[in-house]
Design a protein around this motif. Structure first.
Motif, PDB file in Angstrom:
ATOM      1  N   HIS A 140       0.854  -1.192   0.000  1.00  0.00           N
ATOM      2  CA  HIS A 140       0.000   0.000   0.000  1.00  0.00           C
ATOM      3  C   HIS A 140       0.886   1.237   0.000  1.00  0.00           C
ATOM      4  CE1 HIS A 140      -3.068   2.732   2.049  1.00  0.00           C
ATOM      5  NE2 HIS A 140      -3.690   2.289   0.971  1.00  0.00           N
ATOM      6  N   THR A 141       0.512   2.248  -0.767  1.00  0.00           N
ATOM      7  CA  THR A 141       1.275   3.490  -0.857  1.00  0.00           C
ATOM      8  C   THR A 141       0.383   4.662  -0.480  1.00  0.00           C
ATOM      9  OG1 THR A 141       2.648   2.580  -2.629  1.00  0.00           O
ATOM     10  CG2 THR A 141       2.608   4.978  -2.413  1.00  0.00           C
ATOM     11  N   VAL A 142       0.914   5.571   0.326  1.00  0.00           N
ATOM     12  CA  VAL A 142       0.176   6.767   0.735  1.00  0.00           C
ATOM     13  C   VAL A 142       1.037   7.986   0.425  1.00  0.00           C
ATOM     14  CG1 VAL A 142      -0.821   8.030   2.693  1.00  0.00           C
ATOM     15  CG2 VAL A 142      -1.030   5.534   2.563  1.00  0.00           C
ATOM     16  N   THR A 143       0.404   8.980  -0.194  1.00  0.00           N
ATOM     17  CA  THR A 143       1.073  10.254  -0.436  1.00  0.00           C
ATOM     18  C   THR A 143       0.154  11.385   0.037  1.00  0.00           C
ATOM     19  OG1 THR A 143       0.195  10.395  -2.692  1.00  0.00           O
ATOM     20  CG2 THR A 143       2.393   9.441  -2.436  1.00  0.00           C
ATOM     21  N   SER A 144       0.763  12.405   0.576  1.00  0.00           N
ATOM     22  CA  SER A 144       0.074  13.626   1.001  1.00  0.00           C
ATOM     23  C   SER A 144      -0.975  13.419   2.084  1.00  0.00           C
ATOM     24  CB  SER A 144      -0.556  14.323  -0.216  1.00  0.00           C
ATOM     25  OG  SER A 144       0.430  14.612  -1.170  1.00  0.00           O
ATOM     26  N   ASN A 145      -0.709  12.523   3.032  1.00  0.00           N
ATOM     27  CA  ASN A 145      -1.629  12.342   4.165  1.00  0.00           C
ATOM     28  C   ASN A 145      -1.561  13.554   5.085  1.00  0.00           C
ATOM     29  OD1 ASN A 145      -3.309  10.923   6.175  1.00  0.00           O
ATOM     30  ND2 ASN A 145      -1.422  11.000   7.372  1.00  0.00           N
ATOM     31  N   THR A 146      -2.714  14.108   5.412  1.00  0.00           N
ATOM     32  CA  THR A 146      -2.779  15.220   6.363  1.00  0.00           C
ATOM     33  C   THR A 146      -3.770  14.927   7.485  1.00  0.00           C
ATOM     34  OG1 THR A 146      -4.410  16.346   4.985  1.00  0.00           O
ATOM     35  CG2 THR A 146      -2.085  16.959   4.666  1.00  0.00           C
ATOM     36  N   ALA A 147      -4.036  13.672   7.743  1.00  0.00           N
ATOM     37  CA  ALA A 147      -4.947  13.276   8.822  1.00  0.00           C
ATOM     38  C   ALA A 147      -4.159  12.947  10.083  1.00  0.00           C
ATOM     39  CB  ALA A 147      -5.776  12.073   8.390  1.00  0.00           C
ATOM     40  N   LEU A 148      -4.787  13.139  11.235  1.00  0.00           N
ATOM     41  CA  LEU A 148      -4.141  12.823  12.508  1.00  0.00           C
ATOM     42  C   LEU A 148      -4.197  11.339  12.824  1.00  0.00           C
ATOM     43  CD1 LEU A 148      -5.336  15.858  14.611  1.00  0.00           C
ATOM     44  CD2 LEU A 148      -3.070  15.454  13.646  1.00  0.00           C
ATOM     45  N   SER A 149      -5.070  10.621  12.149  1.00  0.00           N
ATOM     46  CA  SER A 149      -5.069   9.162  12.189  1.00  0.00           C
ATOM     47  C   SER A 149      -5.366   8.688  10.771  1.00  0.00           C
ATOM     48  CB  SER A 149      -6.098   8.609  13.181  1.00  0.00           C
ATOM     49  OG  SER A 149      -7.394   8.920  12.763  1.00  0.00           O
ATOM     50  N   TYR A 150      -4.916   7.498  10.454  1.00  0.00           N
ATOM     51  CA  TYR A 150      -5.065   7.002   9.086  1.00  0.00           C
ATOM     52  C   TYR A 150      -5.357   5.509   9.119  1.00  0.00           C
ATOM     53  CZ  TYR A 150      -4.207   5.967   4.218  1.00  0.00           C
ATOM     54  OH  TYR A 150      -4.357   5.543   2.921  1.00  0.00           O
ATOM     55  N   THR A 151      -6.332   5.097   8.322  1.00  0.00           N
ATOM     56  CA  THR A 151      -6.629   3.681   8.138  1.00  0.00           C
ATOM     57  C   THR A 151      -6.356   3.331   6.685  1.00  0.00           C
ATOM     58  OG1 THR A 151      -8.334   3.734   9.840  1.00  0.00           O
ATOM     59  CG2 THR A 151      -8.405   1.894   8.280  1.00  0.00           C
ATOM     60  N   GLY A 152      -5.450   2.403   6.477  1.00  0.00           N
ATOM     61  CA  GLY A 152      -5.123   1.941   5.127  1.00  0.00           C
ATOM     62  C   GLY A 152      -5.697   0.552   4.907  1.00  0.00           C
ATOM     63  N   THR A 153      -6.529   0.414   3.895  1.00  0.00           N
ATOM     64  CA  THR A 153      -7.124  -0.877   3.554  1.00  0.00           C
ATOM     65  C   THR A 153      -6.702  -1.233   2.136  1.00  0.00           C
ATOM     66  OG1 THR A 153      -9.019  -0.370   4.965  1.00  0.00           O
ATOM     67  CG2 THR A 153      -9.288  -2.161   3.396  1.00  0.00           C
ATOM     68  N   PHE A 154      -6.304  -2.475   1.921  1.00  0.00           N
ATOM     69  CA  PHE A 154      -5.779  -2.889   0.626  1.00  0.00           C
ATOM     70  C   PHE A 154      -6.037  -4.377   0.439  1.00  0.00           C
ATOM     71  CE2 PHE A 154      -2.672  -2.895   3.961  1.00  0.00           C
ATOM     72  CZ  PHE A 154      -2.082  -4.145   3.879  1.00  0.00           C
ATOM     73  N   THR A 155      -5.890  -4.851  -0.774  1.00  0.00           N
ATOM     74  CA  THR A 155      -6.066  -6.263  -1.090  1.00  0.00           C
ATOM     75  C   THR A 155      -4.758  -7.006  -0.829  1.00  0.00           C
ATOM     76  OG1 THR A 155      -7.700  -5.737  -2.770  1.00  0.00           O
ATOM     77  CG2 THR A 155      -6.669  -7.905  -2.893  1.00  0.00           C
ATOM     78  N   ASN A 156      -4.848  -8.071  -0.040  1.00  0.00           N
ATOM     79  CA  ASN A 156      -3.681  -8.904   0.228  1.00  0.00           C
ATOM     80  C   ASN A 156      -4.161 -10.286   0.648  1.00  0.00           C
ATOM     81  OD1 ASN A 156      -1.025  -9.802   0.767  1.00  0.00           O
ATOM     82  ND2 ASN A 156      -1.258  -9.266   2.914  1.00  0.00           N
ATOM     83  N   THR A 157      -3.636 -11.308   0.028  1.00  0.00           N
ATOM     84  CA  THR A 157      -3.974 -12.680   0.408  1.00  0.00           C
ATOM     85  C   THR A 157      -2.737 -13.473   0.842  1.00  0.00           C
ATOM     86  OG1 THR A 157      -3.767 -13.390  -1.893  1.00  0.00           O
ATOM     87  CG2 THR A 157      -5.972 -12.758  -1.134  1.00  0.00           C
TER      88      THR A 157
END
Length: 160
Positions: free
Chosen positions: A98-115
């Motif tokens: 998973h890649t994140v750019t320009s996050n400006t949140a005080l908390s972050y939830t990253g959801t992605f496909t992975n098996t």
């Protein structure tokens, strides 16, 4: 929506990092995984260094498809990671999940496909939001969609 958080409280050597603020252990890497986001219960990277990584190694390989990062209770957005990759370790190489750019949140939830079940996962931070150091108050790994979990609570803690 079912989820299983498969990270337990730890003070063992399964947590590794590219750097810590000081050698006294006040801002040790394992504190990012202790379910407490108070300032003294956080990971702070080496002072004046904004890029770095924080990894957790499970005893057994786990399928992770969601992670949550939370700022420290008293820190501002400037020290929160802004750009990063979330990665799994094959035993010989890191795989970007998973890649994140320009996050400006005080908390972050990253959801992605992975098996694929990996034994080790990390957040590999390239920059923060302008602070003199990077910090994470708390971090959780989860397997969303695990319908074998007896509860639908987003953080249903089980042993690793």
């Amino acid at each position: 929506n079912y989820a299983t958080s498969i990270l337990t409280k730890t003070r063992d050597n399964l947590v590794t990092t590219s750097g810590e603020y000081d050698s006294s252990g006040i801002y040790a890497a394992w504190k990012a995984f202790d379910f407490n986001y108070a300032l003294e219960q956080a990971w702070i990277h080496t002072n004046s260094v904004i890029a770095g990584w924080l990894a957790y190694e499970f005893k057994l390989a786990k399928v992770i498809n969601q992670y949550i990062i939370v700022r420290t209770y008293q820190n501002t957005l400037s020290n929160m990671p802004r750009d990063w990759t979330f990665e799994g370790w094959t035993g010989s190489a890191w795989v970007v999940l998973h890649t994140v750019t320009s996050n400006t949140a005080l908390s972050y939830t990253g959801t992605f496909t992975n098996t694929v079940a990996y034994k080790k996962y990390r957040i590999n931070i390239t920059t923060n939001n302008g602070g003199s150091y990077t910090s994470i108050g708390d971090m959780h790994f989860q397997n969303v969609g695990d319908r074998n979990t007896p509860s639908a609570r987003i953080l249903n803690y089980i042993s690793n």
